[in-house]
Design a protein around this motif. Sequence first.
Motif, PDB file in Angstrom:
ATOM      1  N   LYS A  97     -66.187 -23.006  50.725  1.00 19.15           N
ATOM      2  CA  LYS A  97     -65.669 -21.654  50.424  1.00 19.15           C
ATOM      3  C   LYS A  97     -66.647 -21.241  48.231  1.00 19.15           C
ATOM      4  CE  LYS A  97     -62.616 -22.231  52.537  1.00 19.15           C
ATOM      5  NZ  LYS A  97     -62.274 -21.891  53.903  1.00 19.15           N
ATOM      6  N   ARG A  98     -67.674 -21.128  48.617  1.00 15.14           N
ATOM      7  CA  ARG A  98     -69.031 -21.674  47.581  1.00 15.14           C
ATOM      8  C   ARG A  98     -70.232 -21.213  47.853  1.00 15.14           C
ATOM      9  NH1 ARG A  98     -68.196 -26.149  42.964  1.00 15.14           N
ATOM     10  NH2 ARG A  98     -69.049 -27.783  43.859  1.00 15.14           N
ATOM     11  N   CYS A  99     -70.853 -20.619  47.256  1.00 13.09           N
ATOM     12  CA  CYS A  99     -72.433 -20.647  48.134  1.00 13.09           C
ATOM     13  C   CYS A  99     -73.335 -20.888  46.844  1.00 13.09           C
ATOM     14  CB  CYS A  99     -72.802 -19.749  48.973  1.00 13.09           C
ATOM     15  SG  CYS A  99     -74.405 -19.984  50.382  1.00 13.09           S
ATOM     16  N   HIS A 100     -74.723 -21.116  46.911  1.00 13.60           N
ATOM     17  CA  HIS A 100     -75.545 -21.019  46.201  1.00 13.60           C
ATOM     18  C   HIS A 100     -75.737 -19.993  46.081  1.00 13.60           C
ATOM     19  CE1 HIS A 100     -76.897 -25.388  44.999  1.00 13.60           C
ATOM     20  NE2 HIS A 100     -75.706 -25.163  45.835  1.00 13.60           N
ATOM     21  N   ASP A 101     -77.191 -19.074  44.579  1.00 12.16           N
ATOM     22  CA  ASP A 101     -77.153 -17.478  44.645  1.00 12.16           C
ATOM     23  C   ASP A 101     -78.300 -17.775  46.019  1.00 12.16           C
ATOM     24  OD1 ASP A 101     -75.092 -16.402  44.212  1.00 12.16           O
ATOM     25  OD2 ASP A 101     -76.167 -16.923  41.309  1.00 12.16           O
ATOM     26  N   ASP A 102     -79.616 -18.529  46.165  1.00 10.91           N
ATOM     27  CA  ASP A 102     -80.752 -18.159  46.135  1.00 10.91           C
ATOM     28  C   ASP A 102     -80.660 -18.590  48.165  1.00 10.91           C
ATOM     29  OD1 ASP A 102     -80.038 -21.135  46.245  1.00 10.91           O
ATOM     30  OD2 ASP A 102     -81.839 -21.357  44.604  1.00 10.91           O
ATOM     31  N   PHE A 103     -79.372 -18.922  48.544  1.00  9.25           N
ATOM     32  CA  PHE A 103     -79.452 -18.490  50.108  1.00  9.25           C
ATOM     33  C   PHE A 103     -79.757 -17.203  49.935  1.00  9.25           C
ATOM     34  CE2 PHE A 103     -76.490 -22.654  51.189  1.00  9.25           C
ATOM     35  CZ  PHE A 103     -77.078 -23.762  50.228  1.00  9.25           C
ATOM     36  N   SER A 104     -79.722 -16.379  49.176  1.00  8.70           N
ATOM     37  CA  SER A 104     -80.054 -15.344  49.660  1.00  8.70           C
ATOM     38  C   SER A 104     -81.160 -15.173  49.198  1.00  8.70           C
ATOM     39  CB  SER A 104     -78.650 -14.246  48.860  1.00  8.70           C
ATOM     40  OG  SER A 104     -77.132 -14.315  50.063  1.00  8.70           O
ATOM     41  N   GLN A 105     -81.235 -14.016  49.492  1.00  6.27           N
ATOM     42  CA  GLN A 105     -83.037 -13.404  48.759  1.00  6.27           C
ATOM     43  C   GLN A 105     -83.332 -12.126  48.490  1.00  6.27           C
ATOM     44  OE1 GLN A 105     -85.470 -15.280  51.784  1.00  6.27           O
ATOM     45  NE2 GLN A 105     -85.520 -13.441  53.219  1.00  6.27           N
ATOM     46  N   GLU A 106     -84.494 -12.161  47.631  1.00  2.00           N
ATOM     47  CA  GLU A 106     -84.835 -10.278  47.672  1.00  2.00           C
ATOM     48  C   GLU A 106     -85.296  -9.945  49.034  1.00  2.00           C
ATOM     49  OE1 GLU A 106     -87.391  -7.661  44.964  1.00  2.00           O
ATOM     50  OE2 GLU A 106     -87.113  -9.837  44.686  1.00  2.00           O
ATOM     51  N   ARG A 107     -85.158  -8.582  49.241  1.00  2.00           N
ATOM     52  CA  ARG A 107     -85.440  -8.713  50.446  1.00  2.00           C
ATOM     53  C   ARG A 107     -86.948  -7.503  50.673  1.00  2.00           C
ATOM     54  NH1 ARG A 107     -82.299  -6.054  54.612  1.00  2.00           N
ATOM     55  NH2 ARG A 107     -80.464  -6.298  53.900  1.00  2.00           N
ATOM     56  N   VAL A 108     -87.272  -8.641  51.543  1.00  2.00           N
ATOM     57  CA  VAL A 108     -88.872  -7.666  52.020  1.00  2.00           C
ATOM     58  C   VAL A 108     -88.911  -6.510  52.860  1.00  2.00           C
ATOM     59  CG1 VAL A 108     -90.633  -9.120  52.960  1.00  2.00           C
ATOM     60  CG2 VAL A 108     -89.086 -10.443  50.707  1.00  2.00           C
ATOM     61  N   ASP A 109     -89.649  -5.471  53.127  1.00  2.00           N
ATOM     62  CA  ASP A 109     -89.986  -4.783  53.626  1.00  2.00           C
ATOM     63  C   ASP A 109     -90.895  -5.655  54.602  1.00  2.00           C
ATOM     64  OD1 ASP A 109     -90.745  -3.092  55.391  1.00  2.00           O
ATOM     65  OD2 ASP A 109     -90.373  -1.178  54.011  1.00  2.00           O
ATOM     66  N   VAL A 131     -96.421  -7.446  58.529  1.00  2.00           N
ATOM     67  CA  VAL A 131     -96.628  -6.420  59.640  1.00  2.00           C
ATOM     68  C   VAL A 131     -97.840  -5.577  59.376  1.00  2.00           C
ATOM     69  CG1 VAL A 131     -96.259  -6.352  62.232  1.00  2.00           C
ATOM     70  CG2 VAL A 131     -94.384  -7.826  60.813  1.00  2.00           C
ATOM     71  N   ASP A 132     -97.816  -4.621  59.082  1.00  2.00           N
ATOM     72  CA  ASP A 132     -98.931  -4.120  59.020  1.00  2.00           C
ATOM     73  C   ASP A 132     -99.788  -4.009  58.610  1.00  2.00           C
ATOM     74  OD1 ASP A 132     -96.654  -1.390  60.634  1.00  2.00           O
ATOM     75  OD2 ASP A 132     -96.816  -0.618  58.366  1.00  2.00           O
ATOM     76  N   ASN A 177     -98.368  -2.185  75.176  1.00  2.00           N
ATOM     77  CA  ASN A 177     -98.889  -3.347  75.778  1.00  2.00           C
ATOM     78  C   ASN A 177     -99.522  -4.272  75.106  1.00  2.00           C
ATOM     79  OD1 ASN A 177     -99.553  -4.831  78.049  1.00  2.00           O
ATOM     80  ND2 ASN A 177    -101.325  -4.067  78.484  1.00  2.00           N
ATOM     81  N   GLU A 178     -98.635  -4.190  73.894  1.00  2.00           N
ATOM     82  CA  GLU A 178     -99.171  -5.182  72.820  1.00  2.00           C
ATOM     83  C   GLU A 178     -98.118  -5.788  71.718  1.00  2.00           C
ATOM     84  OE1 GLU A 178    -100.633  -2.926  68.753  1.00  2.00           O
ATOM     85  OE2 GLU A 178    -101.000  -1.071  70.619  1.00  2.00           O
ATOM     86  N   PRO A 179     -98.300  -6.642  71.318  1.00  2.00           N
ATOM     87  CA  PRO A 179     -97.201  -7.481  70.617  1.00  2.00           C
ATOM     88  C   PRO A 179     -96.945  -5.885  69.644  1.00  2.00           C
ATOM     89  CG  PRO A 179     -99.019  -8.085  69.819  1.00  2.00           C
ATOM     90  CD  PRO A 179     -99.422  -7.594  70.826  1.00  2.00           C
ATOM     91  N   VAL A 180     -95.231  -6.173  68.917  1.00  2.00           N
ATOM     92  CA  VAL A 180     -94.637  -5.320  68.266  1.00  2.00           C
ATOM     93  C   VAL A 180     -93.409  -5.843  68.032  1.00  2.00           C
ATOM     94  CG1 VAL A 180     -93.074  -2.539  68.579  1.00  2.00           C
ATOM     95  CG2 VAL A 180     -95.072  -3.112  70.234  1.00  2.00           C
ATOM     96  N   VAL A 181     -93.826  -5.487  66.670  1.00  2.00           N
ATOM     97  CA  VAL A 181     -92.494  -6.700  65.376  1.00  2.00           C
ATOM     98  C   VAL A 181     -91.903  -5.191  65.590  1.00  2.00           C
ATOM     99  CG1 VAL A 181     -92.429  -7.537  63.988  1.00  2.00           C
ATOM    100  CG2 VAL A 181     -94.070  -8.160  65.088  1.00  2.00           C
ATOM    101  N   ILE A 182     -90.349  -5.580  65.983  1.00  2.00           N
ATOM    102  CA  ILE A 182     -89.645  -4.921  65.513  1.00  2.00           C
ATOM    103  C   ILE A 182     -88.106  -4.736  64.533  1.00  2.00           C
ATOM    104  CG2 ILE A 182     -87.170  -3.087  66.071  1.00  2.00           C
ATOM    105  CD1 ILE A 182     -89.771  -4.255  68.124  1.00  2.00           C
TER     106      ILE A 182
END
Length: 554
Positions: free
Chosen positions: A480-492, A497-498, A525-530
Amino acid sequence: MRAIEAGLRFLVQMGVNHIFGIPAGSINALYDAMIDIPELRSVIVKHETSAGYMAASYTRITGVPSVCVGSSGPGATNLVSAAANAWVEKLPILFITGSVPSTKLGKGGAQELAAEPIFSSITKLSKTVLDPKRLPEAIAHAYHVAISDVPGPVHLAVPINIQMQDIGNVQPPKPHELAFSQQVDDLTIRRVAQLISDSGSKGVLLLGHGAKVARSAIVRLTEYTGWYAATTPRGKGAFPENHPLSLGVYGLAGNAKAIEYLNGNEHQVLMVIGSSLGELSTCNWDPRLVKGKKLIHIDIDATELGKNYIPDIAVCGDAEIVVEQTLRHLHSSQFPESLSKLQATIHDDLLEPVQPKEEQDWNTKIAIEQIGACAPQNARFYIDIGELMTYAIQNIRITHDQHFDIDINFGAMGSGIGGAIGAKLAEPHRPVICITGDGSFFMHGSEVLTAKEYRIPLLFFVINNARLGMVYHGHMLQYKRCHDDFSQERVDLSKVVDSLGIRSVQVKSLDELQPEQMQQWLSYNEPVVIEVVVEGNEIPPMGERVKFLEGATY
């Protein structure tokens, strides 16, 4: 001829064609020998653990043993997780690790490690080779141990000077005669057939990963008897989920219909094929699964029979052979109901194919369901570890020509990335779709470079919810509670990958994930990361796992 070359030429003679790993000083004699052995393809990866998962998926799909190599010290320890996974999965992989020169053992050489005992509990054989003249025979012996009886991984630690020693113009060792027989006791098969006949239509199948080799025979068995079939999470794909007799998945993230039916009292016989009936396959060993029912348990490994539930009939043997022999002893007059009549008794939601959604809701569940709905009819899904896997287990419907892989029993985060690459190498003409998460991508996402460098075309869907989703939700449900750093700042991740020179796409809505987009990505016909960007606030279907952890903790 150097000792290691003679050993490698034996492996070529046995049909081995891929070696996965990372070169380094203590193992480079092996890599140098490969220059003169064009039959062996080297796949150099970014991390040894990924090499092990690539080897595992390649061998699992092709049935051909593969080799995975690492240097002494940390190169060897990086292979331990992969070797343990191969042990659990019963895969014949030869792990070869380098070592400091045999004349310097015990003197504190750089990265010196006694690897033999480290691998001994997770392999069928772990041995250090100290005689160069015996190295070819040691490799041959390890190979035969790996493929004999119940298959499994083996390990050899080979000091660099032993690899390099010239042992003259020797011939590769001759193949051994294998004592393993695929014969199954006919009396036991007759007992199975009799129990099935006595129960009539009141039976159900639970299919594990080991049942996948018998997909066609199992479909015929269900249509013959009118029995429903459910799969374990690991066994998903052993039975087509668009078949009218499919109940879906039982166990972790299972379908409600499958759990209700298997735990209910509408059948007299439970036939389990190719499952060890562990925690994730049985809703935490729910006693209702077998209560009041006769249990038939079929597995190629005799040690799995009776380990968790005591069977009324235990059959040790290959699933396909057992099911085919059982069918030969059944008589159609004992099963008068036709499949067409049975179809009317099945809930409509099991018959309707999943179609792309039109509503604008957007979350992890809908995204993964949509990936499954848009995928080609012959796709192989390779699922990584994390919150996403529960949605994939529950919401991707695997049809007759599709396949589903997940190293759920001992797979580490990121295992799906390497596994998908190995799967594409195993079946170059089948579309391969990897579904992974941002946490897994941060662990082993660099392997997309391996796909790029070896021109291996496949799709990597990365579910980016900016957190360790399964950890976060599991902790919240339990404590019923959680460490804040189980989440993280969103990374593009698309920009990451680019920067690697790999084609990327960012998806933020249902409109951007439609069949035409899927076809376009596959056509490159190549690896693509979506990168699939979601909030990830919904609670995944992982309640059974939380119940187990609560019981284990308290």
